[in-house]
Write a protein that holds these residues in place. Structure first.
Motif, PDB file in Angstrom:
ATOM      1  N   GLN A 187      90.062  54.843  29.588  1.00 56.54           N
ATOM      2  CA  GLN A 187      90.605  54.922  28.710  1.00 56.54           C
ATOM      3  C   GLN A 187      89.393  54.729  27.017  1.00 56.54           C
ATOM      4  O   GLN A 187      88.970  53.568  27.060  1.00 56.54           O
ATOM      5  N   PRO A 188      89.325  55.199  25.950  1.00 62.40           N
ATOM      6  CA  PRO A 188      88.523  55.394  25.300  1.00 62.40           C
ATOM      7  C   PRO A 188      88.561  53.673  24.515  1.00 62.40           C
ATOM      8  O   PRO A 188      89.661  54.148  24.126  1.00 62.40           O
ATOM      9  N   PRO A 189      87.888  52.856  24.008  1.00 59.78           N
ATOM     10  CA  PRO A 189      88.360  51.726  22.967  1.00 59.78           C
ATOM     11  C   PRO A 189      88.826  51.955  21.474  1.00 59.78           C
ATOM     12  O   PRO A 189      88.458  53.221  21.282  1.00 59.78           O
ATOM     13  N   PRO A 190      89.619  52.064  21.401  1.00 57.41           N
ATOM     14  CA  PRO A 190      90.298  52.374  19.927  1.00 57.41           C
ATOM     15  C   PRO A 190      89.434  52.392  18.962  1.00 57.41           C
ATOM     16  O   PRO A 190      88.904  51.007  18.334  1.00 57.41           O
ATOM     17  N   GLY A 191      89.010  53.415  18.179  1.00 53.28           N
ATOM     18  CA  GLY A 191      88.538  53.422  16.863  1.00 53.28           C
ATOM     19  C   GLY A 191      86.712  53.320  17.171  1.00 53.28           C
ATOM     20  O   GLY A 191      86.028  53.678  16.417  1.00 53.28           O
ATOM     21  N   PHE A 192      86.088  54.384  18.808  1.00 49.49           N
ATOM     22  CA  PHE A 192      85.377  54.626  18.903  1.00 49.49           C
ATOM     23  C   PHE A 192      85.625  55.650  19.785  1.00 49.49           C
ATOM     24  O   PHE A 192      86.019  56.487  19.865  1.00 49.49           O
ATOM     25  N   LEU A 193      84.443  56.837  18.896  1.00 51.36           N
ATOM     26  CA  LEU A 193      84.309  58.073  20.307  1.00 51.36           C
ATOM     27  C   LEU A 193      83.683  57.935  21.281  1.00 51.36           C
ATOM     28  O   LEU A 193      82.583  56.879  21.392  1.00 51.36           O
ATOM     29  N   ASP A 194      84.606  58.747  22.842  1.00 49.26           N
ATOM     30  CA  ASP A 194      83.424  58.153  23.616  1.00 49.26           C
ATOM     31  C   ASP A 194      82.188  59.751  23.540  1.00 49.26           C
ATOM     32  O   ASP A 194      82.509  60.199  24.444  1.00 49.26           O
ATOM     33  N   TYR A 195      81.140  58.799  24.006  1.00 50.67           N
ATOM     34  CA  TYR A 195      79.716  59.741  24.068  1.00 50.67           C
ATOM     35  C   TYR A 195      80.526  60.780  24.968  1.00 50.67           C
ATOM     36  O   TYR A 195      79.818  61.859  24.909  1.00 50.67           O
ATOM     37  N   ALA A 196      80.461  60.047  26.330  1.00 50.38           N
ATOM     38  CA  ALA A 196      81.309  60.962  27.644  1.00 50.38           C
ATOM     39  C   ALA A 196      81.654  62.654  27.448  1.00 50.38           C
ATOM     40  O   ALA A 196      81.514  63.551  28.281  1.00 50.38           O
ATOM     41  N   VAL A 197      82.329  62.130  26.353  1.00 54.21           N
ATOM     42  CA  VAL A 197      83.475  63.272  25.565  1.00 54.21           C
ATOM     43  C   VAL A 197      83.123  63.791  24.891  1.00 54.21           C
ATOM     44  O   VAL A 197      82.919  65.414  25.057  1.00 54.21           O
ATOM     45  N   GLU A 198      82.456  63.507  24.415  1.00 53.81           N
ATOM     46  CA  GLU A 198      81.857  64.245  22.841  1.00 53.81           C
ATOM     47  C   GLU A 198      80.132  64.616  22.704  1.00 53.81           C
ATOM     48  O   GLU A 198      80.146  66.023  22.560  1.00 53.81           O
ATOM     49  N   VAL A 199      79.694  64.569  23.734  1.00 52.79           N
ATOM     50  CA  VAL A 199      78.281  64.976  23.683  1.00 52.79           C
ATOM     51  C   VAL A 199      78.119  66.460  24.946  1.00 52.79           C
ATOM     52  O   VAL A 199      77.103  67.114  24.392  1.00 52.79           O
ATOM     53  N   PRO A 200      79.158  66.425  26.121  1.00 56.92           N
ATOM     54  CA  PRO A 200      79.003  67.732  26.532  1.00 56.92           C
ATOM     55  C   PRO A 200      78.850  69.258  26.188  1.00 56.92           C
ATOM     56  O   PRO A 200      78.090  70.395  26.158  1.00 56.92           O
ATOM     57  N   SER A 201      79.579  69.272  24.939  1.00 59.68           N
ATOM     58  CA  SER A 201      80.863  70.927  24.444  1.00 59.68           C
ATOM     59  C   SER A 201      78.695  70.562  22.946  1.00 59.68           C
ATOM     60  O   SER A 201      78.973  72.155  22.030  1.00 59.68           O
ATOM     61  N   GLN A 202      78.421  69.459  23.030  1.00 61.54           N
ATOM     62  CA  GLN A 202      76.849  70.134  22.010  1.00 61.54           C
ATOM     63  C   GLN A 202      75.420  71.501  22.312  1.00 61.54           C
ATOM     64  O   GLN A 202      75.687  71.113  23.822  1.00 61.54           O
ATOM     65  N   GLY A 203      75.326  71.133  21.504  1.00 57.90           N
ATOM     66  CA  GLY A 203      74.163  72.299  21.456  1.00 57.90           C
ATOM     67  C   GLY A 203      72.809  72.411  22.083  1.00 57.90           C
ATOM     68  O   GLY A 203      72.941  70.927  22.236  1.00 57.90           O
TER      69      GLY A 203
END
Length: 257
Positions: A135-151
């Motif tokens: 469960q992502p901490p409120p107010g934060f982006l979860d790095y493991a969710v955000e980074v895979p789709s990056q170039g």
């Protein structure tokens, strides 16, 4: 290692060009049993993705201050090299209230401190295999969710100047990219590191010595690093076995041998 390298990102590019398949950073966490081995190509891919996240999704610009509230970990190494790639200033244990962005590990005290940042906040679960938070901490982006789709490739919008600040150490000392590379080369020479050297470091990333031994000095020497977290949980025989299996040539610990 290339004499023309002037930033930590340059050092990574040289390592990639020399041998993309060579193990560059091997990480152990002896509290969880985790082992991760990153080749030059894999580390560079993570750095590119993280730099793209910084530049595009987080709108970070050269000179922006990033409070880095992370332990010695392979993902911390990624963030340091991504900061160098983008011109963002990494502040080890920096004050989030004075930073433009904050990156925190999963410890409650770090997350609470990071909430003082008025800009973007990113949290890392630091779970094996780069896993996400349940469960992502409120107010934060979860790095493991955000980074895979990056170039997988990164190009900065503006050139990163080696003379600009790259790293702020606890206590406030600031190092430019070229100063960090020069100091890393000096440390590598003092430790006797050279091409093919393999340095086991159990030092935390809370000062220059830890970042140098655990990343920059081996990189500057054309070597590699075995970064160990919670190594004090092992007995001497187990540590010796690791040194042998990982072909360790040098060590950096609180009780260096």
């Amino acid at each position: 290692m290339n004499a023309s390298d002037r930033t930590p990102a340059d050092l990574l590019r040289s390592a990639l060009a020399a041998d993309p398949a060579r193990p560059l950073l091997t990480f152990y966490d002896d509290a969880t049993g985790e082992r991760v081995e990153l080749s030059a190509a894999t580390l560079a891919n993570w750095v590119a993705k993280t730099a793209n996240l910084l530049q595009d999704d987080l709108s970070a610009e050269p000179g922006d201050r990033l409070a880095l509230l992370l332990p010695a970990h392979w993902q911390t190494a990624v963030w340091l090299l991504a900061a160098s790639s983008t011109g963002v200033v990494a502040e080890l244990g920096g004050d989030p209230a004075r930073a433009d962005l904050a990156v925190s590990g999963p410890e409650p005290e770090d997350l609470e401190a990071a909430r003082a940042c008025g800009g973007e906040r990113v949290a890392l679960a630091l779970r094996p295999l780069g896993g996400r938070f349940p469960q992502p901490p409120p107010g934060f982006l979860d790095y493991a969710v955000e980074v895979p789709s990056q170039g997988d490739r990164f190009t900065p919008y503006a050139p990163v100047e080696p003379s600009e600040t790259f790293l702020v150490l606890p206590g406030g000392e600031e190092l430019t990219g070229e100063a960090a590379v020069a100091r890393a080369r000096e440390d590598a020479a003092a430790r006797g590191l050279g091409p093919g050297s393999r340095l086991l470091s159990a030092l935390p990333y809370d000062n220059w010595e830890g970042v140098s031994a655990g990343l920059l000095a081996p990189l500057a020497a054309g070597g590699s690093v075995v970064l160990c977290r919670n190594l004090d949980r092992l007995d001497t025989a187990s540590i010796d076995k690791r040194k042998e299996s990982e072909r360790v040539t040098h060590t950096a610990t609180r009780t260096a041998t």
